[in-house]
Design a protein around this motif. Sequence first.
Motif: not given
Length: 139
Positions: A89-110
């Motif tokens: 909320k502070k910087y009005d920032e929104t993103f979508f992610v998926k992650f597992d044990k070793n890695k995180i990925l930025m995705t779209d809503e789908k």
Amino acid sequence: MKKIFSLMILCIGIFTFAQVKLPFTGHRSFDILKGYSGTGTPHYYLNVKKNGDVLFGYVQVNQANGKETTEEINAGKYAPNKVMKVQFKKYDETFFVKFDKNKILMTDEKGNIQNLEGCCSSTESIDKETCTCESELYE
């Protein structure tokens, strides 16, 4: 009969929920959007609790005055391959992610993995216009 059936459904639901295996518990840092030296880029992290709650946060230090800004949000319960909405909320920032044990990925809503210019390091940006938005998770 209705009570027995309801109790069975409840037990199955609890058993199913209890079977979700967390990839890890605790704090992990990540750097999906690559910053350049001196820009004051936020240092992002996620924290997976034993109950499955996933918290996302950041720490950003203003390079000019040394002021530290932090924020942490609860993005919900972990589920394998679940797209999680991270909304600061502070910087009005929104993103979508998926992650597992070793890695995180930025995705779209789908759940489609993003390829953006902001995901390239300074050396990659010379060779590429866009880069896969992913990061290792660091302890």
